[in-house]
Motif scaffolding. Structure first.
Motif, PDB file in Angstrom:
ATOM      1  N   LEU A 273       5.931  -2.515   5.477  1.00  0.00           N
ATOM      2  CA  LEU A 273       6.706  -1.709   6.424  1.00  0.00           C
ATOM      3  C   LEU A 273       6.460  -0.228   6.135  1.00  0.00           C
ATOM      4  O   LEU A 273       6.506   0.213   4.988  1.00  0.00           O
ATOM      5  CB  LEU A 273       8.191  -2.034   6.288  1.00  0.00           C
ATOM      6  CG  LEU A 273       8.580  -3.496   6.505  1.00  0.00           C
ATOM      7  CD1 LEU A 273      10.067  -3.694   6.248  1.00  0.00           C
ATOM      8  CD2 LEU A 273       8.215  -3.935   7.924  1.00  0.00           C
ATOM      9  N   PRO A 274       6.202   0.562   7.206  1.00  0.00           N
ATOM     10  CA  PRO A 274       5.902   1.987   6.969  1.00  0.00           C
ATOM     11  C   PRO A 274       7.147   2.755   6.530  1.00  0.00           C
ATOM     12  O   PRO A 274       8.255   2.486   6.998  1.00  0.00           O
ATOM     13  CB  PRO A 274       5.403   2.472   8.322  1.00  0.00           C
ATOM     14  CG  PRO A 274       6.044   1.576   9.320  1.00  0.00           C
ATOM     15  CD  PRO A 274       6.142   0.225   8.663  1.00  0.00           C
ATOM     16  N   CYS A 275       6.945   3.694   5.627  1.00  0.00           N
ATOM     17  CA  CYS A 275       8.037   4.609   5.274  1.00  0.00           C
ATOM     18  C   CYS A 275       8.448   5.371   6.529  1.00  0.00           C
ATOM     19  O   CYS A 275       7.588   5.804   7.315  1.00  0.00           O
ATOM     20  CB  CYS A 275       7.600   5.590   4.185  1.00  0.00           C
ATOM     21  SG  CYS A 275       7.472   4.830   2.553  1.00  0.00           S
ATOM     22  N   PRO A 276       9.758   5.568   6.788  1.00  0.00           N
ATOM     23  CA  PRO A 276      10.205   6.195   8.043  1.00  0.00           C
ATOM     24  C   PRO A 276       9.910   7.693   8.086  1.00  0.00           C
ATOM     25  O   PRO A 276       9.475   8.293   7.093  1.00  0.00           O
ATOM     26  CB  PRO A 276      11.703   5.921   8.037  1.00  0.00           C
ATOM     27  CG  PRO A 276      12.060   5.774   6.600  1.00  0.00           C
ATOM     28  CD  PRO A 276      10.866   5.135   5.949  1.00  0.00           C
TER      29      PRO A 276
ATOM     30  N   TYR B 113       3.296  -0.863  -4.691  1.00  0.00           N
ATOM     31  CA  TYR B 113       4.346  -1.799  -5.113  1.00  0.00           C
ATOM     32  C   TYR B 113       5.759  -1.304  -4.825  1.00  0.00           C
ATOM     33  O   TYR B 113       6.702  -1.641  -5.527  1.00  0.00           O
ATOM     34  CB  TYR B 113       4.231  -2.118  -6.620  1.00  0.00           C
ATOM     35  CG  TYR B 113       2.866  -2.563  -7.062  1.00  0.00           C
ATOM     36  CD1 TYR B 113       2.351  -3.792  -6.639  1.00  0.00           C
ATOM     37  CD2 TYR B 113       2.089  -1.761  -7.884  1.00  0.00           C
ATOM     38  CE1 TYR B 113       1.097  -4.213  -7.052  1.00  0.00           C
ATOM     39  CE2 TYR B 113       0.829  -2.160  -8.294  1.00  0.00           C
ATOM     40  CZ  TYR B 113       0.327  -3.400  -7.871  1.00  0.00           C
ATOM     41  OH  TYR B 113      -0.909  -3.789  -8.283  1.00  0.00           O
ATOM     42  N   VAL B 114       5.963  -0.481  -3.808  1.00  0.00           N
ATOM     43  CA  VAL B 114       7.323  -0.051  -3.452  1.00  0.00           C
ATOM     44  C   VAL B 114       8.015  -1.216  -2.763  1.00  0.00           C
ATOM     45  O   VAL B 114       7.491  -1.808  -1.813  1.00  0.00           O
ATOM     46  CB  VAL B 114       7.289   1.191  -2.544  1.00  0.00           C
ATOM     47  CG1 VAL B 114       8.701   1.559  -2.087  1.00  0.00           C
ATOM     48  CG2 VAL B 114       6.633   2.353  -3.271  1.00  0.00           C
ATOM     49  N   THR B 115       9.216  -1.593  -3.227  1.00  0.00           N
ATOM     50  CA  THR B 115       9.886  -2.795  -2.729  1.00  0.00           C
ATOM     51  C   THR B 115      11.018  -2.502  -1.758  1.00  0.00           C
ATOM     52  O   THR B 115      11.480  -3.403  -1.056  1.00  0.00           O
ATOM     53  CB  THR B 115      10.440  -3.599  -3.899  1.00  0.00           C
ATOM     54  OG1 THR B 115      11.405  -2.800  -4.595  1.00  0.00           O
ATOM     55  CG2 THR B 115       9.327  -4.003  -4.866  1.00  0.00           C
ATOM     56  N   LYS B 116      11.532  -1.223  -1.719  1.00  0.00           N
ATOM     57  CA  LYS B 116      12.661  -0.899  -0.856  1.00  0.00           C
ATOM     58  C   LYS B 116      12.366   0.366  -0.071  1.00  0.00           C
ATOM     59  O   LYS B 116      11.577   1.211  -0.493  1.00  0.00           O
ATOM     60  CB  LYS B 116      13.920  -0.681  -1.695  1.00  0.00           C
ATOM     61  CG  LYS B 116      14.347  -1.880  -2.524  1.00  0.00           C
ATOM     62  CD  LYS B 116      15.571  -1.522  -3.365  1.00  0.00           C
ATOM     63  CE  LYS B 116      15.987  -2.693  -4.229  1.00  0.00           C
ATOM     64  NZ  LYS B 116      17.161  -2.336  -5.085  1.00  0.00           N
ATOM     65  N   LYS B 117      13.083   0.484   1.069  1.00  0.00           N
ATOM     66  CA  LYS B 117      12.940   1.707   1.865  1.00  0.00           C
ATOM     67  C   LYS B 117      13.395   2.915   1.057  1.00  0.00           C
ATOM     68  O   LYS B 117      12.831   4.010   1.187  1.00  0.00           O
ATOM     69  CB  LYS B 117      13.737   1.585   3.161  1.00  0.00           C
ATOM     70  CG  LYS B 117      13.568   2.812   4.074  1.00  0.00           C
ATOM     71  CD  LYS B 117      14.020   2.563   5.498  1.00  0.00           C
ATOM     72  CE  LYS B 117      15.520   2.377   5.566  1.00  0.00           C
ATOM     73  NZ  LYS B 117      16.003   2.342   6.980  1.00  0.00           N
ATOM     74  N   SER B 118      14.396   2.695   0.210  1.00  0.00           N
ATOM     75  CA  SER B 118      14.889   3.794  -0.612  1.00  0.00           C
ATOM     76  C   SER B 118      13.847   4.239  -1.640  1.00  0.00           C
ATOM     77  O   SER B 118      13.970   5.301  -2.243  1.00  0.00           O
ATOM     78  CB  SER B 118      16.176   3.389  -1.332  1.00  0.00           C
ATOM     79  OG  SER B 118      15.946   2.253  -2.156  1.00  0.00           O
TER      80      SER B 118
ATOM     81  N   PRO C  55       0.815  -1.226   0.000  1.00  0.00           N
ATOM     82  CA  PRO C  55       0.000   0.000   0.000  1.00  0.00           C
ATOM     83  C   PRO C  55       0.848   1.274   0.000  1.00  0.00           C
ATOM     84  O   PRO C  55       2.036   1.253   0.293  1.00  0.00           O
ATOM     85  CB  PRO C  55      -0.807  -0.132   1.291  1.00  0.00           C
ATOM     86  CG  PRO C  55       0.048  -0.958   2.182  1.00  0.00           C
ATOM     87  CD  PRO C  55       0.755  -1.943   1.291  1.00  0.00           C
ATOM     88  N   VAL C  56       0.210   2.390  -0.317  1.00  0.00           N
ATOM     89  CA  VAL C  56       0.895   3.690  -0.271  1.00  0.00           C
ATOM     90  C   VAL C  56       1.351   3.941   1.151  1.00  0.00           C
ATOM     91  O   VAL C  56       0.732   3.506   2.125  1.00  0.00           O
ATOM     92  CB  VAL C  56      -0.038   4.831  -0.754  1.00  0.00           C
ATOM     93  CG1 VAL C  56      -0.346   4.685  -2.232  1.00  0.00           C
ATOM     94  CG2 VAL C  56      -1.322   4.870   0.054  1.00  0.00           C
ATOM     95  N   GLY C  57       2.467   4.680   1.284  1.00  0.00           N
ATOM     96  CA  GLY C  57       3.010   4.964   2.614  1.00  0.00           C
ATOM     97  C   GLY C  57       3.852   3.830   3.163  1.00  0.00           C
ATOM     98  O   GLY C  57       4.335   3.916   4.295  1.00  0.00           O
ATOM     99  N   HIS C  58       4.042   2.765   2.375  1.00  0.00           N
ATOM    100  CA  HIS C  58       4.771   1.584   2.858  1.00  0.00           C
ATOM    101  C   HIS C  58       5.717   1.073   1.768  1.00  0.00           C
ATOM    102  O   HIS C  58       5.630   1.472   0.617  1.00  0.00           O
ATOM    103  CB  HIS C  58       3.782   0.475   3.240  1.00  0.00           C
ATOM    104  CG  HIS C  58       2.929   0.828   4.423  1.00  0.00           C
ATOM    105  ND1 HIS C  58       1.926   1.760   4.361  1.00  0.00           N
ATOM    106  CD2 HIS C  58       2.930   0.345   5.702  1.00  0.00           C
ATOM    107  CE1 HIS C  58       1.344   1.873   5.553  1.00  0.00           C
ATOM    108  NE2 HIS C  58       1.940   1.000   6.389  1.00  0.00           N
ATOM    109  N   TYR C  59       6.595   0.149   2.202  1.00  0.00           N
ATOM    110  CA  TYR C  59       7.440  -0.553   1.252  1.00  0.00           C
ATOM    111  C   TYR C  59       7.466  -2.028   1.658  1.00  0.00           C
ATOM    112  O   TYR C  59       7.267  -2.371   2.832  1.00  0.00           O
ATOM    113  CB  TYR C  59       8.846   0.044   1.198  1.00  0.00           C
ATOM    114  CG  TYR C  59       9.641  -0.093   2.475  1.00  0.00           C
ATOM    115  CD1 TYR C  59      10.593  -1.119   2.637  1.00  0.00           C
ATOM    116  CD2 TYR C  59       9.456   0.808   3.522  1.00  0.00           C
ATOM    117  CE1 TYR C  59      11.311  -1.222   3.820  1.00  0.00           C
ATOM    118  CE2 TYR C  59      10.167   0.703   4.696  1.00  0.00           C
ATOM    119  CZ  TYR C  59      11.105  -0.314   4.844  1.00  0.00           C
ATOM    120  OH  TYR C  59      11.814  -0.437   6.016  1.00  0.00           O
ATOM    121  N   CYS C  60       7.671  -2.922   0.698  1.00  0.00           N
ATOM    122  CA  CYS C  60       7.598  -4.359   0.952  1.00  0.00           C
ATOM    123  C   CYS C  60       8.773  -5.069   0.280  1.00  0.00           C
ATOM    124  O   CYS C  60       8.723  -5.338  -0.932  1.00  0.00           O
ATOM    125  CB  CYS C  60       6.276  -4.927   0.434  1.00  0.00           C
ATOM    126  SG  CYS C  60       4.811  -4.158   1.158  1.00  0.00           S
TER     127      CYS C  60
END
Length: 577
Positions: free
Chosen positions: A199-202, A211-216, A186-191
């Motif tokens: 995992l929530p964006c810091p 579909y964000v896969t990395k914290k970066s 979901p938005v606001g997170h990365y997996c």
């Protein structure tokens, strides 16, 4: 109001505030005194005392707009796609989640079409595969229930999810097709790969993408905004006024990053990414300011000024409130200003009489008016030329005249404030004379303002009249002395006066003819002033007008003085001569 009046303005409506500006103040001196039309309004004509009206729906007016529908991109423009602009809009507004606008000039956003996602600031996107979307927001994205799937994007109802076929293995949860067991990150997170929970964006970051896969892959909070919690799909808000926030700030004051309190000589409005230097003409000696104060009159403020007293206005200039640089307001030519820290045009002094100030920005006069010319006041040329018919300093035409070339009948030494009348006894026969041309000619007299060495007008002088004489340089006729006379005009010296004729006397000065014949019993030689001065002698007689005593003829005698006749001798007597 609605106008400004610089130096030399001829009437109050000569300089209107231009379109895009307005003013309801009195006494404005420069066009900079006219205020920009405020954001959300337009000013479509000159000389306005208030904005014309509100910006039209579908357009935004950023400030200085000249029309309700600006399109120059500077003062405003048509509302762009993905934005909407209600009436009075100051800047385009992003269509909120669940709405969209795919055309320019929208005054409001349309509801998101079914099967689509409408996220603020983004293009329309189809509802992802393996999901159905009841509305257009992120919260409306629902996974197909367990035992179902959807290989097609853009589904809007749960009934469009297909039952899983027996014996077929569908990928999940991060693939293009979902069985409902997992789903897109979901938005606001990365997996990362193998994640069972997103995992929530810091702090200091956000993500508005699936579909964000990395914290970066989480986006760093943009400069001027802050991201104050984890798992954000958009920044928390703009940086607080009086503070600035570099990229990645997690606090509204920017204190957790390299930002913080706005320093002196800068200002920080809401949403500042960096401190903004106080523009020229303003200053602030305080921290945490949202705007800078106008520079005080008598001083000027360069960009980034914190202490205006370091910049006193120099001599030759004046500095009203808000002066940007030392030479912004020079005293005009014809004026000078010897004092520092002055604040208005009135501080510039007109060049004193007899002097000239040839250029702007003078702190002292340039010099004396050139010989042959006169400088009344505020002259900017050593040889002023705007006045050629001077009468006196209280009657100038035009009233703004500064001086001129010396007229005939006058002379002007160096430093002359007004033409000097040609003095008595002299003449001035040309314009532009530094000194009189010379003395009045012999035989003539020059009273004052004579333009010829031989004046005959009777006002500035004339030919010497009968009974008088005029030496060279005479200011008035001199009378011929007693005992003389002159019947002719134009005598050049006293020697030219005629002695009184024999037999006559000239009793007073300035005679054009003898006073009278000599009285009987007396005789008058040439040049006589008194008819009783020389009595007739014994033995003589003196009739009226006698130039000498006359002997008594034979046969007569005279034994007395002062007699006009002789007596006849008596009989028997003899008169010997």
């Amino acid at each position: 109001m609605g106008y400004y009046c610089p130096a030399g303005t001829r009437h109050p409506h000569e300089y209107p505030c231009p379109p895009g500006t307005w003013s309801n103040a009195l006494g404005s001196q420069t066009v900079s005194s006219c205020w920009l039309c405020p954001s959300g309004y337009f000013c479509n004509s000159s000389g306005l005392i208030q904005p014309t009206g509100i910006c039209a729906p579908g357009f935004y007016c950023a400030g200085g707009a000249k029309t309700a529908m600006p399109d120059d991109g500077v003062t405003g423009n048509r509302c762009p796609a993905r934005y909407y602009c209600p009436q009075g809009c100051t800047s385009p507004l992003l269509c909120p989640d669940g709405t969209h606008s795919n055309t320019t000039g929208a005054a409001e956003c349309s509801d998101c079409p079914t099967g689509w996602l409408c996220l603020e600031g983004e293009e329309l996107q189809l509802c992802p595969e393996g999901h159905y979307c009841l509305g257009g927001t992120v919260e409306d994205i629902l996974p197909c229930p367990p035992g179902t799937y959807s290989p097609k994007a853009g589904q809007s109802q749960v009934e469009q999810c297909l039952l899983c076929s027996a014996g077929i293995n569908f990928k999940n949860p991060d693939s293009n097709i979902s069985t409902g067991v997992g789903g897109p990150c979901p938005v606001g997170h990365y997996c990362p790969e193998g994640t069972s929970l997103s995992l929530p964006c810091p702090l200091g970051t956000f993500s508005n993408s699936l579909y964000v896969t990395k914290k970066s892959g989480c986006t760093v909070c943009p400069a001027g905004q802050f991201c104050g919690s984890v798992g954000l799909s958009r920044p928390s808000g703009p940086c607080r006024e009086g503070f600035y926030c570099p990229a990645g700030a997690s606090s509204s004051t920017g204190s957790d990053s390299e930002g913080g309190l706005c320093p002196q000589a800068h200002f920080c409005p809401t949403g500042s990414a960096v401190p903004v230097p106080c523009p020229a003409g303003t200053y602030t000696n305080l921290t945490g300011q949202i705007k800078c104060s106008p520079c005080h009159a008598g001083y000027y403020c360069p960009e980034s000024t914190s202490k205006y007293t370091l910049y006193p206005c120099p001599p030759g200039f004046y500095c009203p409130d808000g002066t940007k640089h030392a030479t912004q307001f020079p005293c005009p030519r014809g004026y000078y200003n010897p004092e520092p820290m002055t604040h208005s045009l009135d501080s510039c002094l007109p060049c004193p009489p007899g002097h000239y100030c040839e250029k702007e920005r003078l702190s002292s006069v340039s010099g004396k008016c050139k010989a042959g010319w006169f400088c009344v006041s505020a002259a900017w040329n050593a040889q002023p030329f705007d006045l050629d018919n001077y009468t006196n300093a209280n009657c100038l035409c035009p009233a703004s005249s500064t001086g001129g070339r010396c007229q005939e009948g006058f002379y002007c030494p160096s430093g002359t404030s007004e033409p000097q009348p040609c003095p008595p006894g002299a003449f001035c026969n040309a314009t532009g004379l530094p000194l009189p041309s010379g003395p009045c000619s012999p035989g003539y007299y020059c009273k004052r303002e004579a333009t010829s060495s031989r004046p005959i007008d009777g006002i500035t002088g004339n030919i010497c009249p009968p009974g008088t004489y005029c030496d060279e340089g005479s200011s008035a006729p001199q009378p011929c002395p007693a005992g003389t006379f002159s019947s002719a005009a134009g005598l050049v010296s006293k020697d030219k006066c005629q002695p009184c004729r024999a037999g006559y006397y000239c009793a007073t000065v300035g005679l054009q003819a003898p006073t009278a014949p000599c009285r009987e019993g007396y005789w008058c030689p040439p040049g006589q002033t008194d008819d009783l001065a020389l009595p007739c002698l014994v033995g003589h007689y003196c009739p009226p007008g006698s130039p000498v005593p006359i002997f008594c003829p034979t046969g007569t005698y005279q034994d007395k003085l002062k007699q006009a006749n002789c007596t006849i001798c008596e009989s028997g007597k003899l008169q010997l001569s």
